[in-house]
Structures are given as C-alpha cells and as structure tokens.
Design an enzyme around this catalytic site. Sequence first.
Site, short mmCIF file in Angstrom:
data_model
loop_
_atom_site.label_atom_id
_atom_site.label_comp_id
_atom_site.label_asym_id
_atom_site.label_seq_id
_atom_site.Cartn_x
_atom_site.Cartn_y
_atom_site.Cartn_z
N ASP A 1 0.85 -1.19 0.00
CA ASP A 1 0.00 0.00 0.00
C ASP A 1 0.90 1.25 0.00
OD1 ASP A 1 -1.73 2.10 0.68
OD2 ASP A 1 -2.99 0.80 1.92
N ASP B 1 -6.80 6.27 -8.82
CA ASP B 1 -8.26 6.15 -8.60
C ASP B 1 -8.79 7.49 -8.09
OD1 ASP B 1 -8.28 3.44 -9.30
OD2 ASP B 1 -7.63 2.85 -7.29
N LYS C 1 -16.10 10.74 -4.02
CA LYS C 1 -16.87 11.17 -2.85
C LYS C 1 -15.95 11.83 -1.81
CE LYS C 1 -20.50 7.81 -3.39
NZ LYS C 1 -20.80 6.39 -3.25
N ASP D 1 -6.81 11.64 -16.71
CA ASP D 1 -7.87 12.17 -17.59
C ASP D 1 -8.97 12.80 -16.73
OD1 ASP D 1 -8.49 9.48 -16.59
OD2 ASP D 1 -10.42 9.86 -17.57
N GLU E 1 -1.73 2.09 -19.41
CA GLU E 1 -2.92 1.36 -19.91
C GLU E 1 -4.16 2.26 -19.91
OE1 GLU E 1 -1.20 -0.54 -17.43
OE2 GLU E 1 -0.67 -2.38 -18.51
N1 SAM Z 1 -1.25 3.58 -13.34
C1 SAM Z 1 -2.01 2.60 -14.10
C2 SAM Z 1 -2.46 3.20 -15.41
O1 SAM Z 1 -2.38 4.43 -15.55
O2 SAM Z 1 -2.88 2.43 -16.30
C3 SAM Z 1 -3.20 2.05 -13.29
C4 SAM Z 1 -4.29 3.04 -12.99
S1 SAM Z 1 -5.57 2.35 -11.96
C5 SAM Z 1 -6.90 3.42 -12.19
C6 SAM Z 1 -5.01 2.80 -10.32
C7 SAM Z 1 -4.15 1.73 -9.67
O3 SAM Z 1 -3.69 2.23 -8.42
C8 SAM Z 1 -4.91 0.46 -9.38
O4 SAM Z 1 -4.21 -0.64 -9.92
C9 SAM Z 1 -4.99 0.40 -7.86
O5 SAM Z 1 -5.01 -0.91 -7.34
C10 SAM Z 1 -3.73 1.16 -7.48
N2 SAM Z 1 -3.78 1.75 -6.13
C11 SAM Z 1 -4.81 2.42 -5.58
N3 SAM Z 1 -4.53 2.79 -4.32
C12 SAM Z 1 -3.28 2.35 -4.07
C13 SAM Z 1 -2.41 2.43 -2.94
N4 SAM Z 1 -2.81 3.02 -1.81
N5 SAM Z 1 -1.19 1.88 -3.03
C14 SAM Z 1 -0.78 1.26 -4.15
N6 SAM Z 1 -1.56 1.14 -5.26
C15 SAM Z 1 -2.78 1.69 -5.22
#
Ligand code: SAM
Length: 213
Positions: free
Chosen positions: A96, A118, A122, A154, A192
């Site tokens: 994490d 992400d 909210k 985006d 991606e």
């Molecule tokens: N960076 C990639 C891309 O642009 O294609 C993935 C984007 S995806 C929307 C966001 C990624 O961040 C997810 O795989 C999620 O599991 C990871 N993630 C979210 N919170 C996280 C955290 N606290 N620590 C590590 N990874 C995290």
Amino acid sequence: MRVKNKPWAKDKLAEYPQYVVNEPEIWKGRWQERFGKEQPLHIEVGTGKGQFIYQMAKANPEINYIGIEIETSVIVTALEKLIEEELPNLQLLRVDGRDLTEYFNDAEVDLVYLNFSDPWPKTRHAKRRLTYKTFLATYEKILVPNGEIHFKTDNQGLFEYSLASFSQYGMIINQVWLDLHNSNFEGNIKTEYEEKFSTKGFRINRVEAYFPS
Ligand code: SAM
C-alpha cells in the site's frame, strides 16, 4: 477500480523473488542493491499492470525503477512482462502506497510518478486519493530534497483537486499540461488507462510539481 480475482497470483509473485520484492522492509535504505547498477531511483505508486513503468525502464536504462501496486491480481500482469523480457532496472513491490516510509529511507527516491490514480470522487473518501496530504507527506519524506511528483490523469475533478492539494501542501508547481497529447511534450509513454481513455476522446492532464527544500 474493479479487480478480477486471480487466486493463483499470490503464488506466482512468490515464485519470482528476483523481480517481486517479498520482504520490502529488509530493503529499506538498500534498494540500490536490488539492481544491476547504482543510479537514480524512480517509483510509480499505483502502477497497475505495469505498462508505463516497464516501458520507462526499457527506454531509460540509466534509471532504476520500482512499480508499486496494492493489488496482487493486477501487479501479476506487470510480473508477466518481466518474465517474458527481463529488465535489470525494474523491480515490483506489492504494498500500500500509504506505508512507503516503512520501506524507504528518507531521501532514498529521486522521483515519484502517479498515473491515472483512482479518483475516489466522494468527499468522504478523499483520504484514499494518492494526492491527499497524508500521501504527499509520505512522498516528501522518501524523496530527495526538491524531489518531484509527475502526475497524469484524464479525470478533471481529480486533477483540479490534486493541483490544489499540491499547492496547499506548499509544493511548487513547475509545469501543467491540460491536453498532453496535443502539446509539444516529447517522449510521453502511455499507461494502460491513458491509452483507454484517450482513445475514447478524453483529454489527458499532466503536472510536474516538487517539494521545495
Ligand atoms: N497507473 C495505471 C495506469 O495508468 O494504467 C493504473 C491506474 S488504476 C486506475 C489505479 C491503480 O492504483 C490500481 O491498480 C490500484 O489498485 C492502485 N492503487 C490504488 N490505491 C493504491 C495504494 N494506496 N497503493 C498502491 N496502489 C494503489
């Protein structure tokens, strides 16, 4: 983000300790030993399936990279890329991002990438955003003085929130792109999510900001 469960992923990560760090706490302060050469260390927090970090590592052999991702079932795809074609300057870490000070010494990292994090739209979930102030404090601690964050998304709401969050934290915003793919920025490596959303017509935002020393 909805994640497809892959029950075999945990065992697969454990099978490749040369690429996926099993006990990250023992590498605190010693990350350079994991790589072929001692050179600047860049990390991506929320690396997803690893397209960006893999391509960056391939394009920039003079930099060491660590892709950090919380989801086992997602980071396993990044591992599959490394199994297919090994890169001496890329390591993967399934942790994490909020705990990075447990795994990195102060000033051990030269640059932090955040890509398409992400959005957690909210307000009650704001603390989970990777650009929330507690995450910024974590990055500041592990980054070198004047260390930078490079962030792409985006998502307009998350972008505006993040610019404000950087600024309120006292970071200096170096440069902002409001439409990266129609700008003079050279050498962009797409993630991606960037491929997916730009194909759908979404504009890509980018910011470079740093923590002044
Ligand atoms: N960076 C990639 C891309 O642009 O294609 C993935 C984007 S995806 C929307 C966001 C990624 O961040 C997810 O795989 C999620 O599991 C990871 N993630 C979210 N919170 C996280 C955290 N606290 N620590 C590590 N990874 C995290």
